[in-house]
Scaffold this motif. Sequence first.
Motif, PDB file in Angstrom:
ATOM      1  N   SER A 181      53.481  59.153 -27.754  1.00  0.00           N
ATOM      2  CA  SER A 181      52.435  58.565 -29.096  1.00  0.00           C
ATOM      3  C   SER A 181      51.085  58.572 -29.084  1.00  0.00           C
ATOM      4  O   SER A 181      50.747  58.114 -27.920  1.00  0.00           O
ATOM      5  N   GLY A 182      50.211  59.860 -29.276  1.00  0.00           N
ATOM      6  CA  GLY A 182      48.740  59.545 -29.543  1.00  0.00           C
ATOM      7  C   GLY A 182      47.670  60.070 -30.148  1.00  0.00           C
ATOM      8  O   GLY A 182      48.386  60.950 -31.055  1.00  0.00           O
ATOM      9  N   THR A 183      46.911  59.120 -30.662  1.00  0.00           N
ATOM     10  CA  THR A 183      45.765  59.174 -31.971  1.00  0.00           C
ATOM     11  C   THR A 183      44.468  59.715 -31.459  1.00  0.00           C
ATOM     12  O   THR A 183      43.837  60.604 -32.418  1.00  0.00           O
ATOM     13  N   GLY A 184      43.906  59.132 -29.903  1.00  0.00           N
ATOM     14  CA  GLY A 184      42.798  59.766 -30.030  1.00  0.00           C
ATOM     15  C   GLY A 184      42.375  60.940 -29.163  1.00  0.00           C
ATOM     16  O   GLY A 184      43.389  62.133 -29.167  1.00  0.00           O
ATOM     17  N   ASP A 185      41.104  61.328 -29.348  1.00  0.00           N
ATOM     18  CA  ASP A 185      41.099  62.749 -28.970  1.00  0.00           C
ATOM     19  C   ASP A 185      40.403  62.796 -27.701  1.00  0.00           C
ATOM     20  O   ASP A 185      39.513  62.067 -26.539  1.00  0.00           O
ATOM     21  N   LEU A 186      41.250  63.557 -26.536  1.00  0.00           N
ATOM     22  CA  LEU A 186      40.851  63.613 -24.899  1.00  0.00           C
ATOM     23  C   LEU A 186      39.733  64.971 -25.177  1.00  0.00           C
ATOM     24  O   LEU A 186      40.377  65.894 -25.365  1.00  0.00           O
ATOM     25  N   THR A 187      39.448  64.852 -23.680  1.00  0.00           N
ATOM     26  CA  THR A 187      38.168  66.052 -23.575  1.00  0.00           C
ATOM     27  C   THR A 187      39.457  66.765 -22.795  1.00  0.00           C
ATOM     28  O   THR A 187      41.024  66.723 -22.504  1.00  0.00           O
ATOM     29  N   GLU A 188      39.240  67.886 -22.483  1.00  0.00           N
ATOM     30  CA  GLU A 188      40.265  69.145 -21.787  1.00  0.00           C
ATOM     31  C   GLU A 188      40.565  68.677 -20.520  1.00  0.00           C
ATOM     32  O   GLU A 188      42.040  68.629 -20.220  1.00  0.00           O
ATOM     33  N   LYS A 189      39.639  67.834 -19.611  1.00  0.00           N
ATOM     34  CA  LYS A 189      40.267  67.359 -18.753  1.00  0.00           C
ATOM     35  C   LYS A 189      41.056  66.676 -18.372  1.00  0.00           C
ATOM     36  O   LYS A 189      42.053  65.944 -17.689  1.00  0.00           O
ATOM     37  N   GLU A 190      40.561  65.165 -19.474  1.00  0.00           N
ATOM     38  CA  GLU A 190      41.591  64.241 -19.894  1.00  0.00           C
ATOM     39  C   GLU A 190      43.072  64.337 -20.512  1.00  0.00           C
ATOM     40  O   GLU A 190      44.574  64.414 -19.437  1.00  0.00           O
ATOM     41  N   ALA A 191      42.781  64.993 -21.351  1.00  0.00           N
ATOM     42  CA  ALA A 191      44.439  65.620 -21.723  1.00  0.00           C
ATOM     43  C   ALA A 191      45.362  66.806 -20.379  1.00  0.00           C
ATOM     44  O   ALA A 191      45.910  66.497 -20.339  1.00  0.00           O
ATOM     45  N   LYS A 192      44.592  67.313 -19.625  1.00  0.00           N
ATOM     46  CA  LYS A 192      44.509  68.230 -18.319  1.00  0.00           C
ATOM     47  C   LYS A 192      45.866  67.697 -17.116  1.00  0.00           C
ATOM     48  O   LYS A 192      47.461  67.535 -17.563  1.00  0.00           O
ATOM     49  N   ALA A 224      72.270  48.145 -30.349  1.00  0.00           N
ATOM     50  CA  ALA A 224      72.810  49.165 -29.919  1.00  0.00           C
ATOM     51  C   ALA A 224      73.035  49.041 -27.961  1.00  0.00           C
ATOM     52  O   ALA A 224      72.587  49.119 -28.038  1.00  0.00           O
ATOM     53  N   LYS A 225      74.479  48.801 -27.939  1.00  0.00           N
ATOM     54  CA  LYS A 225      75.055  49.046 -26.591  1.00  0.00           C
ATOM     55  C   LYS A 225      75.419  50.247 -25.970  1.00  0.00           C
ATOM     56  O   LYS A 225      75.792  49.931 -24.207  1.00  0.00           O
ATOM     57  N   GLY A 226      75.398  50.790 -26.446  1.00  0.00           N
ATOM     58  CA  GLY A 226      76.361  52.359 -25.423  1.00  0.00           C
ATOM     59  C   GLY A 226      75.545  53.942 -26.319  1.00  0.00           C
ATOM     60  O   GLY A 226      76.045  54.780 -25.570  1.00  0.00           O
ATOM     61  N   GLY A 227      74.455  53.574 -26.833  1.00  0.00           N
ATOM     62  CA  GLY A 227      73.786  54.962 -27.094  1.00  0.00           C
ATOM     63  C   GLY A 227      73.017  54.987 -25.929  1.00  0.00           C
ATOM     64  O   GLY A 227      72.388  54.590 -24.834  1.00  0.00           O
ATOM     65  N   PRO A 228      72.440  56.409 -26.354  1.00  0.00           N
ATOM     66  CA  PRO A 228      70.942  56.649 -25.041  1.00  0.00           C
ATOM     67  C   PRO A 228      70.145  55.852 -25.446  1.00  0.00           C
ATOM     68  O   PRO A 228      69.910  55.185 -25.924  1.00  0.00           O
ATOM     69  N   LYS A 229      69.302  55.573 -24.149  1.00  0.00           N
ATOM     70  CA  LYS A 229      68.499  54.898 -24.235  1.00  0.00           C
ATOM     71  C   LYS A 229      67.127  55.765 -23.848  1.00  0.00           C
ATOM     72  O   LYS A 229      66.999  56.237 -23.541  1.00  0.00           O
ATOM     73  N   ILE A 230      66.668  54.773 -24.858  1.00  0.00           N
ATOM     74  CA  ILE A 230      64.962  55.677 -25.884  1.00  0.00           C
ATOM     75  C   ILE A 230      63.876  54.524 -24.758  1.00  0.00           C
ATOM     76  O   ILE A 230      63.612  53.527 -25.702  1.00  0.00           O
ATOM     77  N   VAL A 231      62.901  55.358 -24.146  1.00  0.00           N
ATOM     78  CA  VAL A 231      61.369  54.411 -23.842  1.00  0.00           C
ATOM     79  C   VAL A 231      60.135  55.491 -24.661  1.00  0.00           C
ATOM     80  O   VAL A 231      60.565  56.324 -24.884  1.00  0.00           O
ATOM     81  N   ILE A 232      59.851  53.771 -25.633  1.00  0.00           N
ATOM     82  CA  ILE A 232      58.706  54.309 -26.386  1.00  0.00           C
ATOM     83  C   ILE A 232      57.882  53.856 -25.931  1.00  0.00           C
ATOM     84  O   ILE A 232      57.663  52.693 -25.739  1.00  0.00           O
ATOM     85  N   ALA A 233      56.225  55.074 -25.807  1.00  0.00           N
ATOM     86  CA  ALA A 233      55.230  53.812 -25.007  1.00  0.00           C
ATOM     87  C   ALA A 233      53.805  55.102 -25.947  1.00  0.00           C
ATOM     88  O   ALA A 233      53.974  56.561 -26.449  1.00  0.00           O
ATOM     89  N   CYS A 234      53.154  53.806 -26.287  1.00  0.00           N
ATOM     90  CA  CYS A 234      51.606  54.943 -26.664  1.00  0.00           C
ATOM     91  C   CYS A 234      50.835  55.191 -25.171  1.00  0.00           C
ATOM     92  O   CYS A 234      51.575  54.599 -24.359  1.00  0.00           O
ATOM     93  N   LEU A 235      50.116  56.219 -25.130  1.00  0.00           N
ATOM     94  CA  LEU A 235      49.058  57.137 -24.163  1.00  0.00           C
ATOM     95  C   LEU A 235      48.528  56.601 -24.095  1.00  0.00           C
ATOM     96  O   LEU A 235      48.322  54.610 -24.873  1.00  0.00           O
ATOM     97  N   PRO A 236      47.849  56.009 -23.018  1.00  0.00           N
ATOM     98  CA  PRO A 236      46.747  55.025 -21.684  1.00  0.00           C
ATOM     99  C   PRO A 236      45.086  55.055 -23.067  1.00  0.00           C
ATOM    100  O   PRO A 236      45.516  56.016 -23.523  1.00  0.00           O
ATOM    101  N   ASN A 237      45.137  53.519 -23.023  1.00  0.00           N
ATOM    102  CA  ASN A 237      43.536  53.370 -23.682  1.00  0.00           C
ATOM    103  C   ASN A 237      44.779  54.053 -25.293  1.00  0.00           C
ATOM    104  O   ASN A 237      43.670  53.584 -25.812  1.00  0.00           O
ATOM    105  N   GLU A 238      45.379  53.922 -26.268  1.00  0.00           N
ATOM    106  CA  GLU A 238      45.932  53.904 -26.676  1.00  0.00           C
ATOM    107  C   GLU A 238      46.083  52.869 -27.690  1.00  0.00           C
ATOM    108  O   GLU A 238      47.407  51.512 -27.220  1.00  0.00           O
ATOM    109  N   TYR A 239      45.800  52.317 -29.013  1.00  0.00           N
ATOM    110  CA  TYR A 239      46.312  51.166 -29.065  1.00  0.00           C
ATOM    111  C   TYR A 239      46.385  51.308 -30.337  1.00  0.00           C
ATOM    112  O   TYR A 239      47.389  49.911 -32.003  1.00  0.00           O
ATOM    113  N   HIS A 240      46.863  52.418 -31.748  1.00  0.00           N
ATOM    114  CA  HIS A 240      47.912  52.361 -32.770  1.00  0.00           C
ATOM    115  C   HIS A 240      48.955  52.370 -32.205  1.00  0.00           C
ATOM    116  O   HIS A 240      49.084  53.690 -31.834  1.00  0.00           O
ATOM    117  N   GLU A 241      49.982  51.462 -33.063  1.00  0.00           N
ATOM    118  CA  GLU A 241      51.167  52.063 -32.495  1.00  0.00           C
ATOM    119  C   GLU A 241      52.022  52.207 -33.939  1.00  0.00           C
ATOM    120  O   GLU A 241      53.600  51.778 -33.667  1.00  0.00           O
TER     121      GLU A 241
END
Length: 208
Positions: free
Chosen positions: A138-149, A77-94
Motif C-alpha cells: 500500500s502507498g499514498t504518496g506521489d511518485l515521480t515517473e522515474k521513482e514509480a517505474k 490462523a494456523k493453516g490459512g494462506p500466508k500473507i505479508v502486508i507492508a507499505c511502500l518505502p518512505n510510506e508512513y500512512h498505515e
Amino acid sequence: LLVSSLTPFDKVKFICALNESASLLAFDEVFYKIFIPLQRKVGDLWHQGKIGIGEEHFVTNQIRQKFLSILNQIPIAKGGPKIVIACLPNEYHEVSTLIAAYQCSMNGCQVYYLGANMPVKELGTFCTLTRPNLVLLSGTGDLTEKEAKSLAEDYAKFVLPFCPVWAGGPAMASMGSYCLENGIDVLESLHVLEDRLKRLSHFLNKNP
C-alpha cells in the motif's frame, strides 16, 4: 464532534468521541465509516493549514492503536494462506494496510504485518524466510515517473519470484501502470481486496 475537537485541540474530547463512535458500530463499519473518513479529513485540514503536523500524527496514532487492539482480538490462523502486508518505502500512512491486515485475518489468513516504510530488498529477504502465498502493498504518496517505474521493477525483481504481489492506494495513480507491466496486480480499492479474499484460492491457483 471528532473534527471539532481538533480545532482547537482537545485530547480528552477527541478520545472520548472516538471511543464512543467506535463502540456504536461493528468492526467493519468502524473502518469505513469512521477511521478512513477521519484520516482523510485530518489530512485535508493539515493541507489547508488548519491543524499542525502534531495533531495529524496524534490522530493517526490513535487510529493505529485502535486497529492493533482489534487485530489482537482475532484468533491466530494456523493453516490459512500466508500473507505479508507492508507499505511502500518512505510510506508512513498505515491505515489501509491495517484494514487489509484485519480483512485477511478475518478470512482465515496467516498475516505477517510489516507496517510502514518497508524497503524492497528487505521485503524480499523476509519472503525467503516465510515463503508467503501473497504480498500486499500500500502507498499514498506521489511518485515521480522515474521513482514509480524503478519501484515497480524492484518489486518484480526481489519479491514477485516468491509469490503474487497485489498493490493498492493513491500511489497507484502514478505507479499502477508500471506495476501491471511487471506482473503486479493493482487493487482499485479495499472493497476489491475484500471481495478477492473471499475467493483467494482462485487467485492463488492462477499464480502458482
